[in-house]
Design a protein around this motif. Sequence first.
Motif, PDB file in Angstrom:
ATOM      1  N   VAL A  46       0.842  -1.204   0.000  1.00 18.68           N
ATOM      2  CA  VAL A  46       0.000   0.000   0.000  1.00 18.68           C
ATOM      3  C   VAL A  46       0.874   1.249   0.000  1.00 18.68           C
ATOM      4  N   VAL A  47       1.871   1.270   0.870  1.00 19.81           N
ATOM      5  CA  VAL A  47       2.773   2.419   0.938  1.00 19.81           C
ATOM      6  C   VAL A  47       3.539   2.566  -0.374  1.00 19.81           C
ATOM      7  N   GLY A  48       4.051   1.471  -0.891  1.00 15.78           N
ATOM      8  CA  GLY A  48       4.790   1.518  -2.156  1.00 15.78           C
ATOM      9  C   GLY A  48       3.925   2.010  -3.301  1.00 15.78           C
ATOM     10  N   ALA A  49       2.690   1.525  -3.362  1.00 15.55           N
ATOM     11  CA  ALA A  49       1.774   1.949  -4.425  1.00 15.55           C
ATOM     12  C   ALA A  49       1.470   3.439  -4.315  1.00 15.55           C
ATOM     13  N   GLY A  50       1.250   3.922  -3.091  1.00 15.97           N
ATOM     14  CA  GLY A  50       0.991   5.349  -2.895  1.00 15.97           C
ATOM     15  C   GLY A  50       2.182   6.206  -3.273  1.00 15.97           C
ATOM     16  N   LEU A  51       3.382   5.762  -2.891  1.00 15.15           N
ATOM     17  CA  LEU A  51       4.600   6.500  -3.256  1.00 15.15           C
ATOM     18  C   LEU A  51       4.776   6.547  -4.765  1.00 15.15           C
ATOM     19  N   VAL A  52       4.631   5.407  -5.403  1.00 11.09           N
ATOM     20  CA  VAL A  52       4.799   5.339  -6.856  1.00 11.09           C
ATOM     21  C   VAL A  52       3.742   6.193  -7.555  1.00 11.09           C
ATOM     22  N   GLY A  78       7.899  19.701  -2.445  1.00 18.73           N
ATOM     23  CA  GLY A  78       6.855  19.279  -3.388  1.00 18.73           C
ATOM     24  C   GLY A  78       6.836  17.771  -3.581  1.00 18.73           C
ATOM     25  N   LEU A  79       8.008  17.170  -3.742  1.00 17.25           N
ATOM     26  CA  LEU A  79       8.079  15.711  -3.901  1.00 17.25           C
ATOM     27  C   LEU A  79       7.620  14.981  -2.647  1.00 17.25           C
ATOM     28  N   VAL A  80       8.059  15.471  -1.495  1.00 19.48           N
ATOM     29  CA  VAL A  80       7.661  14.833  -0.233  1.00 19.48           C
ATOM     30  C   VAL A  80       6.146  14.925  -0.047  1.00 19.48           C
ATOM     31  N   VAL A  81       5.578  16.092  -0.295  1.00 21.78           N
ATOM     32  CA  VAL A  81       4.130  16.265  -0.137  1.00 21.78           C
ATOM     33  C   VAL A  81       3.375  15.327  -1.079  1.00 21.78           C
ATOM     34  N   LEU A  82       3.794  15.266  -2.344  1.00 22.69           N
ATOM     35  CA  LEU A  82       3.097  14.402  -3.302  1.00 22.69           C
ATOM     36  C   LEU A  82       3.238  12.924  -2.941  1.00 22.69           C
ATOM     37  N   ALA A  83       4.393  12.535  -2.426  1.00 23.69           N
ATOM     38  CA  ALA A  83       4.588  11.145  -2.016  1.00 23.69           C
ATOM     39  C   ALA A  83       3.699  10.802  -0.818  1.00 23.69           C
ATOM     40  N   VAL A  84       3.674  11.674   0.176  1.00 24.06           N
ATOM     41  CA  VAL A  84       2.853  11.427   1.372  1.00 24.06           C
ATOM     42  C   VAL A  84       1.369  11.436   1.013  1.00 24.06           C
ATOM     43  N   VAL A  85       0.948  12.407   0.232  1.00 24.80           N
ATOM     44  CA  VAL A  85      -0.456  12.475  -0.173  1.00 24.80           C
ATOM     45  C   VAL A  85      -0.821  11.238  -1.003  1.00 24.80           C
ATOM     46  N   GLY A  86       0.093  10.785  -1.851  1.00 23.41           N
ATOM     47  CA  GLY A  86      -0.161   9.569  -2.619  1.00 23.41           C
ATOM     48  C   GLY A  86      -0.453   8.381  -1.721  1.00 23.41           C
ATOM     49  N   VAL A  87       0.320   8.233  -0.658  1.00 24.77           N
ATOM     50  CA  VAL A  87       0.102   7.129   0.285  1.00 24.77           C
ATOM     51  C   VAL A  87      -1.235   7.305   1.001  1.00 24.77           C
ATOM     52  N   LEU A  88      -1.484   8.503   1.521  1.00 24.97           N
ATOM     53  CA  LEU A  88      -2.713   8.745   2.280  1.00 24.97           C
ATOM     54  C   LEU A  88      -3.969   8.606   1.420  1.00 24.97           C
ATOM     55  N   VAL A  89      -3.867   9.006   0.170  1.00 27.18           N
ATOM     56  CA  VAL A  89      -5.026   8.951  -0.716  1.00 27.18           C
ATOM     57  C   VAL A  89      -5.284   7.524  -1.200  1.00 27.18           C
ATOM     58  N   LEU A  90      -4.240   6.786  -1.512  1.00 25.28           N
ATOM     59  CA  LEU A  90      -4.438   5.439  -2.043  1.00 25.28           C
ATOM     60  C   LEU A  90      -4.815   4.426  -0.967  1.00 25.28           C
ATOM     61  N   ALA A  91      -4.455   4.676   0.273  1.00 25.95           N
ATOM     62  CA  ALA A  91      -4.702   3.706   1.351  1.00 25.95           C
ATOM     63  C   ALA A  91      -6.167   3.271   1.471  1.00 25.95           C
ATOM     64  N   PRO A  92      -7.141   4.182   1.482  1.00 21.87           N
ATOM     65  CA  PRO A  92      -8.535   3.719   1.596  1.00 21.87           C
ATOM     66  C   PRO A  92      -8.958   2.831   0.420  1.00 21.87           C
ATOM     67  N   PHE A  93      -8.526   3.191  -0.786  1.00 17.79           N
ATOM     68  CA  PHE A  93      -8.866   2.347  -1.937  1.00 17.79           C
ATOM     69  C   PHE A  93      -8.197   0.985  -1.812  1.00 17.79           C
ATOM     70  N   ALA A  94      -6.948   0.965  -1.358  1.00 14.35           N
ATOM     71  CA  ALA A  94      -6.219  -0.299  -1.213  1.00 14.35           C
ATOM     72  C   ALA A  94      -6.916  -1.211  -0.217  1.00 14.35           C
ATOM     73  N   VAL A  95      -7.379  -0.658   0.887  1.00 15.50           N
ATOM     74  CA  VAL A  95      -8.098  -1.449   1.881  1.00 15.50           C
ATOM     75  C   VAL A  95      -9.356  -2.048   1.252  1.00 15.50           C
ATOM     76  N   LEU A  96     -10.077  -1.244   0.474  1.00 12.52           N
ATOM     77  CA  LEU A  96     -11.277  -1.726  -0.209  1.00 12.52           C
ATOM     78  C   LEU A  96     -10.925  -2.813  -1.223  1.00 12.52           C
ATOM     79  N   ALA A  97      -9.885  -2.579  -2.022  1.00 12.38           N
ATOM     80  CA  ALA A  97      -9.497  -3.537  -3.060  1.00 12.38           C
ATOM     81  C   ALA A  97      -9.075  -4.869  -2.450  1.00 12.38           C
ATOM     82  N   ILE A  98      -8.300  -4.802  -1.390  1.00 16.90           N
ATOM     83  CA  ILE A  98      -7.826  -6.022  -0.736  1.00 16.90           C
ATOM     84  C   ILE A  98      -8.988  -6.728  -0.042  1.00 16.90           C
ATOM     85  N   GLY A  99      -9.802  -5.968   0.674  1.00 17.14           N
ATOM     86  CA  GLY A  99     -10.941  -6.556   1.386  1.00 17.14           C
ATOM     87  C   GLY A  99     -11.958  -7.182   0.457  1.00 17.14           C
ATOM     88  N   ALA A 100     -12.166  -6.572  -0.693  1.00 17.57           N
ATOM     89  CA  ALA A 100     -13.144  -7.086  -1.650  1.00 17.57           C
ATOM     90  C   ALA A 100     -12.551  -8.175  -2.541  1.00 17.57           C
TER      91      ALA A 100
END
Length: 155
Positions: free
Chosen positions: A4-10, A59-81
């Motif tokens: 999840v963290v890796g996907a958000g960072l990428v 800018g890079l740090v903010v985008l990386a952190v936001v990427g992780v925070l934003v993708l996490a809820p979707f990842a939980v849904l994708a994995i759970g479903a």
Amino acid sequence: MRRVVGAGLVGGLAFALFSMIWFGFGGDGFWRPLNLVAHTFWRGAPTSGAFHLGAAVLGLVVLAVVGVLVLAPFAVLAIGAGMSAPIAIVGASIYANVVWVIGHYLVWGKLDPVAAAEFSPGVAWIAHFVAGLVGGIALVGLDFTDFARRPVSGW
């Protein structure tokens, strides 16, 4: 959790790179997207396309952190479903665009009206699509064996 963290960072870094290339080719300056993102949290950051080390790093740090925070809820849904890999990838792209509408029009404008107004909505929209696509691919993993039927699994 590592996936999840890796996907958000990428995904966040894919957003940054796509935006930087697009702004650079458009004549607004390669560094402008990072400067605008940095300006949201540091008003001393330039809003031009000029290189500034502090703004680039922030800018890079903010985008990386936001990427992780934003993708996490979707990842939980994708994995759970137990979504299949193709559904998870397409879903991440759609989800990223929903986040774009909320973030660009409802949140960013209140946090930093200057930066939000100067970041092209068209570039932001496509960059969110790219970020979701790349983040979704990273979420399902790089092993595409039995791609169509393999569910997203594991933390």
